[in-house]
Scaffold this active site. Structure first.
Site, PDB file in Angstrom:
ATOM      1  N   HIS A   1       0.798  -1.233   0.000  1.00 39.44           N
ATOM      2  CA  HIS A   1       0.000   0.000   0.000  1.00 39.44           C
ATOM      3  C   HIS A   1       0.827   1.279   0.000  1.00 39.44           C
ATOM      4  CE1 HIS A   1       0.835  -0.030   4.370  1.00 39.44           C
ATOM      5  NE2 HIS A   1       0.639   1.269   4.300  1.00 39.44           N
TER       6      HIS A   1
HETATM    7  C1  UD1 Z   1      -2.082   6.040   5.339  1.00 35.75           C
HETATM    8  C2  UD1 Z   1      -0.803   6.607   5.933  1.00 35.75           C
HETATM    9  C3  UD1 Z   1       0.290   5.536   5.888  1.00 35.75           C
HETATM   10  C4  UD1 Z   1      -0.183   4.256   6.547  1.00 35.75           C
HETATM   11  C5  UD1 Z   1      -1.503   3.799   5.950  1.00 35.75           C
HETATM   12  C6  UD1 Z   1      -2.025   2.635   6.731  1.00 35.75           C
HETATM   13  C7  UD1 Z   1      -0.494   9.030   5.581  1.00 35.75           C
HETATM   14  C8  UD1 Z   1       0.244  10.057   4.831  1.00 35.75           C
HETATM   15  N1  UD1 Z   1      -0.313   7.756   5.168  1.00 35.75           N
HETATM   16  O1  UD1 Z   1      -1.818   5.759   3.967  1.00 35.75           O
HETATM   17  O2  UD1 Z   1       1.424   6.004   6.586  1.00 35.75           O
HETATM   18  O3  UD1 Z   1       0.790   3.267   6.341  1.00 35.75           O
HETATM   19  O4  UD1 Z   1      -2.458   4.873   6.035  1.00 35.75           O
HETATM   20  O5  UD1 Z   1      -2.968   1.911   6.043  1.00 35.75           O
HETATM   21  O6  UD1 Z   1      -1.183   9.339   6.511  1.00 35.75           O
HETATM   22  N2  UD1 Z   1      -9.112   4.821   0.917  1.00 35.75           N
HETATM   23  C9  UD1 Z   1     -10.354   4.226   0.794  1.00 35.75           C
HETATM   24  N3  UD1 Z   1     -11.017   3.910   1.936  1.00 35.75           N
HETATM   25  C10 UD1 Z   1     -10.526   4.176   3.190  1.00 35.75           C
HETATM   26  C11 UD1 Z   1      -9.276   4.787   3.267  1.00 35.75           C
HETATM   27  C12 UD1 Z   1      -8.583   5.103   2.127  1.00 35.75           C
HETATM   28  O7  UD1 Z   1     -10.847   3.976  -0.299  1.00 35.75           O
HETATM   29  O8  UD1 Z   1     -11.198   3.846   4.185  1.00 35.75           O
HETATM   30  C13 UD1 Z   1      -8.382   5.128  -0.353  1.00 35.75           C
HETATM   31  C14 UD1 Z   1      -8.705   6.506  -0.917  1.00 35.75           C
HETATM   32  O9  UD1 Z   1      -8.680   6.399  -2.317  1.00 35.75           O
HETATM   33  C15 UD1 Z   1      -7.527   7.330  -0.444  1.00 35.75           C
HETATM   34  C16 UD1 Z   1      -6.394   6.322  -0.478  1.00 35.75           C
HETATM   35  O10 UD1 Z   1      -6.977   5.092  -0.080  1.00 35.75           O
HETATM   36  O11 UD1 Z   1      -7.282   8.437  -1.266  1.00 35.75           O
HETATM   37  C17 UD1 Z   1      -5.256   6.670   0.456  1.00 35.75           C
HETATM   38  O12 UD1 Z   1      -5.706   6.851   1.797  1.00 35.75           O
HETATM   39  P1  UD1 Z   1      -4.868   7.776   2.810  1.00 35.75           P
HETATM   40  O13 UD1 Z   1      -5.463   7.661   4.166  1.00 35.75           O
HETATM   41  O14 UD1 Z   1      -4.692   9.135   2.271  1.00 35.75           O
HETATM   42  O15 UD1 Z   1      -3.428   7.140   2.772  1.00 35.75           O
HETATM   43  P2  UD1 Z   1      -2.982   5.623   2.945  1.00 35.75           P
HETATM   44  O16 UD1 Z   1      -2.368   5.201   1.653  1.00 35.75           O
HETATM   45  O17 UD1 Z   1      -4.100   4.831   3.479  1.00 35.75           O
HETATM   46  N1  UDP Z   2      -3.985  -5.308   8.850  1.00 34.15           N
HETATM   47  C1  UDP Z   2      -5.287  -5.824   8.940  1.00 34.15           C
HETATM   48  N2  UDP Z   2      -5.911  -6.208   7.775  1.00 34.15           N
HETATM   49  C2  UDP Z   2      -5.317  -6.128   6.565  1.00 34.15           C
HETATM   50  C3  UDP Z   2      -3.987  -5.602   6.493  1.00 34.15           C
HETATM   51  C4  UDP Z   2      -3.364  -5.201   7.659  1.00 34.15           C
HETATM   52  O1  UDP Z   2      -5.857  -5.929  10.030  1.00 34.15           O
HETATM   53  O2  UDP Z   2      -5.946  -6.493   5.556  1.00 34.15           O
HETATM   54  C5  UDP Z   2      -3.317  -4.873  10.097  1.00 34.15           C
HETATM   55  C6  UDP Z   2      -1.980  -5.522  10.336  1.00 34.15           C
HETATM   56  O3  UDP Z   2      -2.142  -6.759  11.007  1.00 34.15           O
HETATM   57  C7  UDP Z   2      -1.282  -4.464  11.188  1.00 34.15           C
HETATM   58  C8  UDP Z   2      -1.807  -3.166  10.639  1.00 34.15           C
HETATM   59  O4  UDP Z   2      -3.026  -3.501   9.959  1.00 34.15           O
HETATM   60  O5  UDP Z   2      -1.650  -4.594  12.555  1.00 34.15           O
HETATM   61  C9  UDP Z   2      -0.820  -2.551   9.677  1.00 34.15           C
HETATM   62  O6  UDP Z   2      -1.435  -1.489   9.011  1.00 34.15           O
HETATM   63  P1  UDP Z   2      -1.008  -1.011   7.568  1.00 34.15           P
HETATM   64  O7  UDP Z   2      -0.245  -2.061   6.878  1.00 34.15           O
HETATM   65  O8  UDP Z   2      -2.239  -0.490   6.920  1.00 34.15           O
HETATM   66  O9  UDP Z   2      -0.125   0.280   7.878  1.00 34.15           O
HETATM   67  P2  UDP Z   2       1.381   0.544   8.330  1.00 34.15           P
HETATM   68  O10 UDP Z   2       1.697  -0.337   9.472  1.00 34.15           O
HETATM   69  O11 UDP Z   2       2.257   0.319   7.143  1.00 34.15           O
HETATM   70  O12 UDP Z   2       1.385   1.988   8.685  1.00 34.15           O
END
Ligand code: UD1
Ligand code: UDP
Length: 384
Positions: free
Chosen positions: A221
Site C-alpha cells: 500500500h
Molecule cells: C495512510 C498513511 C500511511 C499508513 C496507511 C495505513 C499518511 C500520509 N499515510 O496511507 O502512513 O501506512 O495509512 O494503512 O497518513 N481509501 C479508501 N477507503 C478508506 C481509506 C482510504 O478507499 O477507508 C483510499 C482513498 O482512495 C484514499 C487512499 O486510499 O485516497 C489513500 O488513503 P490515505 O489515508 O490518504 O493514505 P494511505 O495510503 O491509506
Molecule cells: N492489517 C489488517 N488487515 C489487513 C492488512 C493489515 O488488520 O488487511 C493490520 C496488520 O495486522 C497491522 C496493521 O493492519 O496490525 C498494519 O497497518 P497497515 O499495513 O495499513 O499500515 P502501516 O503499518 O504500514 O502503517
C-alpha cells in the site's frame, strides 16, 4: 487522586489497532487514574479499514469522529487540525496521545502543540532517512513538538539522541525538556493478546483453501509503490512469477489505495494474468484477527507495511520488505527480513534464500508485550 484526562487521536487502520492496547490497559489497570477521550479523524472510513477493528479489538467507540475522509495531504491535514483544535479547546485534556506517522498524527501534533497541550508520541524516533516519504516528515515534526516520546526500539531511541534529545534530563518535562523512553512495541501487546483468539475465531485459511505453512501473505500500500506504475508492475510481475513457477499460493489482502491504482497502473496484460492466476488470491482488507491468523500460518510474508513487517517477526516468519529502506533496521540486521525494494531478481533471491534456510534467529527486539502499561505509568507520573 483526580483522573488525568487524555485525548487519543486515531484515524488510519494501524492507529486504530495500536490504540486498542492502551485502551485495554486503561480499562484493566488504570481506570481510576486515566480518563480517555477518543477522537477518530475519519482518515480511514471503509468498514473493513475502520469499524471492523472497534468490535473485534474491543476498542471503545470514539467520542468524536471528524469524518475528514480522503484528500490531498494539505487538505486532509488542515481539516483535521481545525477539527482537533476545536475538540481540544472544549475538552481541555492534560495531554494528547498520538500514534505513528500518518497525517492524523501530524494534525494532532500541530493542533495540540500550538495551544500548549503536551504531546505524547507512541512509536517515536523511527526514521527511514528518506524525506520523500510523507510519513518521515510527519514523524520528525511530531517528535520535535512532543513532551513524552516512547520508542519501541533501541534504534529509534538512538535516533532521537542523535537529533539532540537528552537522555538524563529530569522532570518536569515539556516540549522544551522532552523525555525519551525505550519501552518496547505496543503492537506486540496486541499480537500476544489476540494470538490464540485469532486462530480459534477465524476461518480465513479454510475460506481461501490455504494450507498452514504453505502460502505467502503479501500486502502492498505504500504510496511510492502504488503510484509509480513501473514499481507497481515490477512488484506484481515478481509475485505472479513466484506464484506460477513455485506453485505456491499468495494471498494479498489489498488496501483500497492499491485496489484503485491496480486498475489504473498495471499493464492490461499483467492485470489479466494476476486476475486469472489460480495461485494468486486478491481479497479486500481482512480483519485484524484474520490477519493475525494469516501471519501465524504463512510460510513467508512479503510487505511494504511497517506494522506487518513487525508482526512477521513477532510470529517468527521470514519477511521480504518491498521497500528501498526500513525504519525497523533490526529485522534486517538479525537476518529475519530482507530488503528487496521492487526488484524482481532481489525478490526471487530472497524467496529462494528463505525457502532454503528455514532456521532463523528471532531475538527479543520489541519488549515484553507490556508497553501500554509502561506508557500509562509514565503518563500518570509525569503529566499533571
Ligand atoms: C495512510 C498513511 C500511511 C499508513 C496507511 C495505513 C499518511 C500520509 N499515510 O496511507 O502512513 O501506512 O495509512 O494503512 O497518513 N481509501 C479508501 N477507503 C478508506 C481509506 C482510504 O478507499 O477507508 C483510499 C482513498 O482512495 C484514499 C487512499 O486510499 O485516497 C489513500 O488513503 P490515505 O489515508 O490518504 O493514505 P494511505 O495510503 O491509506
Ligand atoms: N492489517 C489488517 N488487515 C489487513 C492488512 C493489515 O488488520 O488487511 C493490520 C496488520 O495486522 C497491522 C496493521 O493492519 O496490525 C498494519 O497497518 P497497515 O499495513 O495499513 O499500515 P502501516 O503499518 O504500514 O502503517
Amino acid at each position: 487522586m483526580q483522573q488525568i484526562k487524555i485525548l487519543t487521536i486515531i484515524g488510519a487502520r494501524p492507529q486504530i489497532i495500536k490504540s486498542a492496547a492502551l485502551s485495554r490497559a486503561i480499562k484493566n489497570k488504570f481506570a481510576d487514574k486515566i480518563l480517555e477521550i477518543i477522537v477518530h479523524t475519519g482518515q480511514h472510513y471503509d468498514d473493513n479499514m475502520s469499524d471492523v477493528f472497534f468490535e473485534e479489538l474491543e476498542i471503545p467507540n470514539p467520542n468524536y469522529n471528524l469524518n475528514v475522509g480522503s484528500g490531498t495531504h494539505g487538505k486532509q491535514t488542515s481539516l483535521m487540525i481545525e477539527g482537533i483544535e476545536e475538540i481540544l479547546l472544549k475538552e481541555k485534556p492534560s495531554c494528547i496521545i498520538l500514534y505513528g506517522d500518518t497525517n492524523s498524527t501530524l494534525a494532532g501534533a500541530i493542533a495540540a502543540s500550538k495551544i500548549f497541550i503536551p504531546v505524547i508520541h507512541i512509536e517515536a524516533g523511527l526514521r527511514s532517512f528518506n524525506k520523500s516519504m510523507p510519513e518521515e516528515i510527519n514523524r520528525i515534526i511530531c517528535d520535535h513538538v512532543s513532551t513524552l516520546l516512547f520508542s519501541p526500539t533501541i534504534t529509534g531511541y538512538n535516533n532521537l539522541v542523535k537529533e539532540g534529545f537528552r537522555e538524563n534530563n529530569t522532570s518536569p518535562y515539556s516540549n522544551d525538556n522532552p523525555k525519551i523512553y525505550h519501552c518496547g512495541d505496543i503492537m506486540l501487546d496486541n499480537s500476544l493478546f489476540f494470538s490464540t483468539k485469532a486462530e480459534q475465531k477465524t476461518t480465513i485459511l479454510k475460506d481461501n483453501n490455504l494450507e498452514s505453512n504453505n502460502f505467502i501473505l503479501a500486502t502492498i500500500h505504500r504510496n511510492n509503490n502504488t503510484d509509480e506504475p513501473s514499481r507497481l508492475n515490477n512488484l506484481f510481475n515478481a509475485l505472479n512469477k513466484i506464484a506460477t513457477k513455485k506453485k505456491i499460493n499468495i494471498i494479498i489482502p489489498l488496501h483500497p489505495r492499491t485496489s484503485k491504482l491496480l486498475v489504473q497502473n498495471l499493464s492490461s496484460e499483467l492485470y489479466c494474468q494476476i486476475k486469472t492466476n489460480p495461485f494468486i488470491k486478491i481479497t479486500p482488507p481482512v480483519s485484524y484477527l484474520e490477519m493475525i491468523a494469516l501471519e501465524k500460518n504463512a510460510s513467508l510474508i512479503m510487505t511494504d507495511s511497517g506494522g506487518v513487517q513487525k508482526e512477521a517477526f513477532f510470529f517468527n516468519k521470514p519477511c521480504i520488505i518491498l521497500r528501498p529502506e526500513t525504519e525497523w533496521t533490526e529485522l534486517v540486521t538479525c537476518g529475519s527480513a530482507k530488503l528487496t525494494d521492487t526488484d524482481e531478481n532481489r525478490i526471487t533471491e530472497a524467496f529462494n534464500h528463505f525457502a532454503e534456510n528455514n532456521t532463523l534467529y528471532f531475538p527479543n527486539l520489541f519488549g515484553d508485550g507490556k508497553a501500554a502499561e509502561f506508557i500509562c505509568e509514565q503518563i500518570i507520573e509525569n503529566i499533571k
